[in-house]
Design a protein around this motif. Structure first.
Motif, PDB file in Angstrom:
ATOM      1  N   ALA A 142      83.689  36.670  64.252  1.00  0.00           N
ATOM      2  CA  ALA A 142      83.464  35.679  63.192  1.00  0.00           C
ATOM      3  C   ALA A 142      84.777  35.136  62.627  1.00  0.00           C
ATOM      4  CB  ALA A 142      82.630  36.294  62.069  1.00  0.00           C
ATOM      5  N   LEU A 143      85.861  35.906  62.744  1.00  0.00           N
ATOM      6  CA  LEU A 143      87.148  35.448  62.228  1.00  0.00           C
ATOM      7  C   LEU A 143      87.663  34.226  62.979  1.00  0.00           C
ATOM      8  CD1 LEU A 143      88.942  38.904  61.751  1.00  0.00           C
ATOM      9  CD2 LEU A 143      87.733  37.546  60.032  1.00  0.00           C
ATOM     10  N   TRP A 144      87.151  34.019  64.193  1.00  0.00           N
ATOM     11  CA  TRP A 144      87.624  32.898  64.992  1.00  0.00           C
ATOM     12  C   TRP A 144      86.874  31.602  64.696  1.00  0.00           C
ATOM     13  CZ3 TRP A 144      91.922  32.805  67.909  1.00  0.00           C
ATOM     14  CH2 TRP A 144      92.528  34.036  68.172  1.00  0.00           C
ATOM     15  N   LEU A 145      85.793  31.673  63.932  1.00  0.00           N
ATOM     16  CA  LEU A 145      85.060  30.453  63.628  1.00  0.00           C
ATOM     17  C   LEU A 145      85.903  29.444  62.831  1.00  0.00           C
ATOM     18  CD1 LEU A 145      81.485  31.833  62.880  1.00  0.00           C
ATOM     19  CD2 LEU A 145      82.318  30.698  64.946  1.00  0.00           C
ATOM     20  N   LEU A 189      90.544  40.110  56.029  1.00  0.00           N
ATOM     21  CA  LEU A 189      90.667  38.890  56.816  1.00  0.00           C
ATOM     22  C   LEU A 189      89.401  38.050  56.734  1.00  0.00           C
ATOM     23  CD1 LEU A 189      92.623  40.051  59.998  1.00  0.00           C
ATOM     24  CD2 LEU A 189      93.374  38.438  58.248  1.00  0.00           C
ATOM     25  N   ARG A 190      88.250  38.663  56.490  1.00  0.00           N
ATOM     26  CA  ARG A 190      87.034  37.875  56.316  1.00  0.00           C
ATOM     27  C   ARG A 190      87.147  36.969  55.090  1.00  0.00           C
ATOM     28  NH1 ARG A 190      82.663  39.131  59.379  1.00  0.00           N
ATOM     29  NH2 ARG A 190      82.814  41.015  60.656  1.00  0.00           N
ATOM     30  N   LEU A 191      87.723  37.487  54.023  1.00  0.00           N
ATOM     31  CA  LEU A 191      87.931  36.673  52.828  1.00  0.00           C
ATOM     32  C   LEU A 191      88.851  35.497  53.149  1.00  0.00           C
ATOM     33  CD1 LEU A 191      88.675  37.942  49.274  1.00  0.00           C
ATOM     34  CD2 LEU A 191      90.225  36.318  50.311  1.00  0.00           C
ATOM     35  N   VAL A 192      89.930  35.770  53.871  1.00  0.00           N
ATOM     36  CA  VAL A 192      90.861  34.707  54.245  1.00  0.00           C
ATOM     37  C   VAL A 192      90.165  33.671  55.123  1.00  0.00           C
ATOM     38  CG1 VAL A 192      93.036  34.197  55.410  1.00  0.00           C
ATOM     39  CG2 VAL A 192      92.814  36.283  54.073  1.00  0.00           C
ATOM     40  N   ALA A 193      89.326  34.154  56.055  1.00  0.00           N
ATOM     41  CA  ALA A 193      88.618  33.241  56.955  1.00  0.00           C
ATOM     42  C   ALA A 193      87.672  32.334  56.172  1.00  0.00           C
ATOM     43  CB  ALA A 193      87.848  34.038  58.008  1.00  0.00           C
ATOM     44  N   TRP A 194      86.924  32.898  55.224  1.00  0.00           N
ATOM     45  CA  TRP A 194      86.016  32.087  54.420  1.00  0.00           C
ATOM     46  C   TRP A 194      86.798  31.071  53.591  1.00  0.00           C
ATOM     47  CZ3 TRP A 194      81.139  31.224  55.022  1.00  0.00           C
ATOM     48  CH2 TRP A 194      80.310  32.192  55.600  1.00  0.00           C
ATOM     49  N   ALA A 195      87.900  31.495  53.000  1.00  0.00           N
ATOM     50  CA  ALA A 195      88.704  30.569  52.195  1.00  0.00           C
ATOM     51  C   ALA A 195      89.234  29.422  53.048  1.00  0.00           C
ATOM     52  CB  ALA A 195      89.860  31.323  51.543  1.00  0.00           C
ATOM     53  N   PHE A 220      98.646  29.998  54.723  1.00  0.00           N
ATOM     54  CA  PHE A 220      97.672  30.785  55.460  1.00  0.00           C
ATOM     55  C   PHE A 220      98.326  31.635  56.544  1.00  0.00           C
ATOM     56  CE2 PHE A 220      94.301  28.274  53.503  1.00  0.00           C
ATOM     57  CZ  PHE A 220      93.345  29.258  53.328  1.00  0.00           C
ATOM     58  N   ALA A 221      99.419  31.167  57.127  1.00  0.00           N
ATOM     59  CA  ALA A 221     100.138  31.999  58.091  1.00  0.00           C
ATOM     60  C   ALA A 221     100.638  33.269  57.415  1.00  0.00           C
ATOM     61  CB  ALA A 221     101.297  31.222  58.699  1.00  0.00           C
ATOM     62  N   ALA A 222     101.211  33.116  56.229  1.00  0.00           N
ATOM     63  CA  ALA A 222     101.712  34.284  55.509  1.00  0.00           C
ATOM     64  C   ALA A 222     100.573  35.222  55.107  1.00  0.00           C
ATOM     65  CB  ALA A 222     102.488  33.836  54.273  1.00  0.00           C
ATOM     66  N   VAL A 223      99.479  34.651  54.595  1.00  0.00           N
ATOM     67  CA  VAL A 223      98.365  35.492  54.134  1.00  0.00           C
ATOM     68  C   VAL A 223      97.725  36.229  55.308  1.00  0.00           C
ATOM     69  CG1 VAL A 223      96.063  35.436  53.115  1.00  0.00           C
ATOM     70  CG2 VAL A 223      97.907  34.130  52.081  1.00  0.00           C
ATOM     71  N   VAL A 224      97.482  35.524  56.421  1.00  0.00           N
ATOM     72  CA  VAL A 224      96.869  36.175  57.585  1.00  0.00           C
ATOM     73  C   VAL A 224      97.754  37.304  58.092  1.00  0.00           C
ATOM     74  CG1 VAL A 224      96.238  35.830  60.011  1.00  0.00           C
ATOM     75  CG2 VAL A 224      95.472  34.207  58.291  1.00  0.00           C
ATOM     76  N   ALA A 225      99.061  37.055  58.188  1.00  0.00           N
ATOM     77  CA  ALA A 225      99.973  38.084  58.679  1.00  0.00           C
ATOM     78  C   ALA A 225     100.031  39.279  57.727  1.00  0.00           C
ATOM     79  CB  ALA A 225     101.364  37.499  58.880  1.00  0.00           C
ATOM     80  N   LEU A 226     100.073  39.018  56.428  1.00  0.00           N
ATOM     81  CA  LEU A 226     100.161  40.112  55.461  1.00  0.00           C
ATOM     82  C   LEU A 226      98.880  40.940  55.425  1.00  0.00           C
ATOM     83  CD1 LEU A 226     101.990  38.257  52.555  1.00  0.00           C
ATOM     84  CD2 LEU A 226     102.893  40.152  53.905  1.00  0.00           C
TER      85      LEU A 226
END
Length: 725
Positions: A39-42, A371-377, A398-404
């Motif tokens: 689902a993270l790839w959607l 990461l689900r929260l980041v994906a929804w955002a 988003f690059a920084a947030v996903v990596a962190l």
């Protein structure tokens, strides 16, 4: 070699179908083991649909996105009992929805755009935004009435620059009238360069320019009364509040500290001096000036933690009521207010959404960081404003947030096991918590820098080597002094008691300025980098997502994809010649690879763009030493790879240039008679070509030449302006 061996192919290269099937089977098993991450790839597929839309050379039919989404939904429904078909349908639906969202957004913000220079011309309108600084003020006006323009051709908004004294008494909501020169939003300075006109389209900004004299306040037109009521009921309130807060801050703090404080509190950066802005940028601290997740998170988090600790000191309340959730509601409300104080820009909307989801997780007793929260955002932001996908702020944040968050998830289980072991050992030494904090700060700063470096390279052509050291000192200062003091100042302003917290904030900002200027002065603190091709950035993004979104060992294949993307700078051939859209500025690349510019004072923005993309701090002299560029009063002759290019300044040079040159560049019309024998004559780039196609770039190869234009790289889109052929 026998016939059987020849049939089998070269020795040692024989393919083994069974081995290939086993490898494919292992990949399928790994993918199934990671099905909780699918689902993270959607949102990634959604973003790909948006990217496809913006990459098209022509505007697609309006029904295309909706039709593709409908077809994909039908495929998904037909595949409810067939997993492979269902996944194909869901993926196609995400791609189509992204494409359709971009189409809808482009149509929703459509507004007239000025097609030619206009003015001096009288205009009137309502002030919706003021940006003051450095003796100038930029006014954004709407509800316009422009002389010599029909209503259907009048832009929804214009932005004009005026002297600071001329607009000193203006405020958001005022109606003004004045004399101005208007121009269409500028096109890219070179093929493939930054497209301000596209950004202006989505801001409904149809013209830019400058005023002649002071804009004069006027009475509100009667026919604008209803619209004005709506404006004054919401936008005027917040814009006026931002202006008043900025004035009260500047009344307490000195100029440099006050300018930084205004930028961090209400998002107005125009008062920051250029030298300080350069120091912040060169030290890697410029991100602190753009209100984003860090600032909203610190302000809302300070409210959350402060209120929770305060309520915890009251046992009657703490033991009977969910004070954690009360504090989360207060933090969410604080973030909401800060969103509008910061101007409710797209970056702040995105930051508010992220922080809001975190507090929502607290209210629902769910994990606040995942990461689900980041994906929804990301999905929500892209659906609301698809154009933000192309912005540096979206990509870097988003690059920084996903990596962190990915690093946090990878480290969480290990840390939990280590904490259990420490509990068994007894109390920790006093030094362990501070060491753990600074260790985590160092690690998180390193991850964030690594995740955002490529995007800073692509958009700004620079990398601040001193950024890691500067952030190690500046981020704790911002987190523990500057932003908490800003929150206290906000709370104290209604009572007129903001001087003390603003003084504390100013002390922190003073140290921040020292850190920025000191690290920016280090030798080699900033490295200029040549332009990275777009496909390289896409490859780095996909590789980084593959590395961060998966958990098992196959994630490390993303490193190879990142390496391929970074190699794009080595495969890119820089242009040998750059010609501005009016032909008044030309850049020529010398044997050493440096650009020499024909003018040192004209078209400052274009010059800066060219030099930045070439990774040059300054232009080489024109004409330089050597015989590769020879100039006289009539023009210049440029030679490279046995090619001769005539850079004509006057028609008098054409008589000789038409005989000897392979390419003629002229800022005036070149008569057809220049072609001495049909197709055997030189190629020409003249005033008509520049007027029609915009700026040009020329690459000279031994086997031929390649000409690119702004028009050819931008295509025919709603935000592009094409004169009649």
């Amino acid at each position: 070699m026998t016939a059987q061996q020849r049939a089998a192919g070269p020795v040692g290269v024989r393919a083994d179908p069974r081995k290939a099937l086993r490898s494919l089977g292992r990949l399928q098993e790994t993918a199934l083991e990671e099905r909780d991450r699918w689902a993270l790839w959607l949102p990634v597929i959604l973003a790909s649909g948006i990217g496809v839309y913006f990459a098209l050379p022509t505007e697609p039919p309006g029904w295309l996105g909706a039709a593709a989404a409908t077809l994909a939904a039908v495929i998904a429904l037909l595949g409810l009992r067939r997993p492979a078909l269902f996944l194909l349908g869901i993926g196609g639906l995400s791609l189509s929805v992204g494409f359709a969202a971009a189409q809808w957004r482009t149509a929703a913000v459509a507004a007239p755009v000025l097609q030619r220079d206009l003015g001096p011309v009288g205009l009137s309108g309502r002030v919706v935004k003021l940006e003051r600084g450095q003796g100038r003020v930029r006014l954004t006006l709407e509800q316009l009435d422009v002389d010599r323009l029909e209503t259907a051709a009048t832009p929804a908004r214009v932005r004009i620059s005026s002297s600071g004294t001329a607009a000193a008494d203006l405020a958001p909501g005022d109606w003004v009238r004045g004399l101005a020169v208007l121009q269409p939003p500028p096109e890219p300075a070179a093929p493939g360069g930054y497209d301000f006109a596209r950004r202006a389209w989505f801001e409904r900004l149809g013209a830019v320019g400058y005023s002649l004299g002071a804009p004069q306040p006027i009475a509100q037109p009667p026919d604008q009364l209803a619209e004005s009521r709506r404006f004054e009921g919401w936008r005027l309130f917040w814009e006026g509040l931002r202006q008043r807060i900025a004035e009260r801050i500047l009344a307490v703090l000195p100029r440099e500290r006050g300018a930084l404080a205004v930028a961090l509190t209400v998002g107005k950066r125009d008062a920051i001096a250029p030298d300080l802005l350069d120091a912040m940028r060169d030290s890697g601290l410029a991100h602190l000036l753009a209100i984003s997740g860090l600032h909203i998170g610190l302000v809302a988090g300070s409210m959350y933690l402060g209120l929770r600790r305060l309520l915890a000191c009251w046992p009657f309340v703490a033991l009977r009521y969910p004070i954690k959730k009360w504090a989360a509601v207060a933090g969410l409300a604080t973030a909401f207010v800060y969103l509008f104080l910061a101007g409710a820009t797209i970056p702040t909307q995105r930051a508010f959404l992220m922080v809001g989801l975190i507090f929502l997780g607290v209210l629902l007793d769910r994990s606040a960081v995942s990461l689900r929260l980041v994906a929804w955002a990301a999905a929500v932001v892209l659906l609301i404003a698809p154009e933000s996908l192309l912005s540096a702020s979206f990509q870097m944040s988003f690059a920084a947030v996903v990596a962190l968050v990915s690093g946090y998830e990878a480290y969480a289980e290990r840390r939990a096991r280590r904490d259990v072991a420490r509990l068994r050992e007894g109390a920790d030494p006093v030094w362990r918590k501070p060491a753990a904090y600074f260790g985590s700060l160092l690690l998180s700063s390193g991850i964030a820098v690594a995740a955002t470096t490529t995007y800073a390279w692509y958009h700004f052509n620079r990398f601040a080597w001193a950024g890691l050291a500067a952030n190690l000192a500046a981020v704790p200062l911002t987190a523990f002094v500057v932003m908490p003091a800003a929150l206290l100042a906000f709370l104290a302003m209604p009572f007129g008691l903001e001087a003390a917290p603003l003084w504390l904030m100013g002390q922190g900002l003073g140290l921040l300025i020292v850190i920025a200027r000191e690290t920016a002065s280090w030798p080699g603190a900033v490295q200029l980098l040549p332009a990275l091709p777009t496909w390289g950035l896409v490859a780095v993004t996909l590789g980084g997502l593959w590395l961060c979104l998966w958990r098992r060992a196959w994630r490390y294949a993303g490193v190879a994809v990142i390496a391929v993307g970074l190699s794009g700078v080595l495969l890119r051939t820089p242009p040998d010649l750059l010609i501005s859209s009016d032909g008044g500025l030309i850049a020529a690349r010398g044997p050493d690879g440096d650009l020499a510019l024909s003018e040192s004072r004209r078209q400052t923005f274009v010059r800066e763009q060219w030099l930045r993309r070439a990774a040059q701090a300054a232009a080489a002299s024109w004409p330089p030493a050597g015989n590769w560029l020879l100039c006289d009063g009539a023009g210049c002759i440029y030679r490279r790879h046995d090619w001769t290019v005539a850079l004509a300044r006057s028609p008098a040079a054409l008589l000789e240039d038409c005989k000897d040159a392979d390419l003629i560049v002229a800022p005036f019309p070149v008569p057809r008679g220049c072609f001495t024998s049909g197709s055997d004559g030189p190629r020409v780039i003249d005033r008509f070509d520049l007027w029609r196609d915009g700026g040009h770039s020329v690459r000279l190869y031994e086997e031929g030449l390649k000409v690119d234009t702004v028009r050819s790289t931008r295509g025919t889109r709603p935000w592009t302006r094409h004169p009649s052929d």
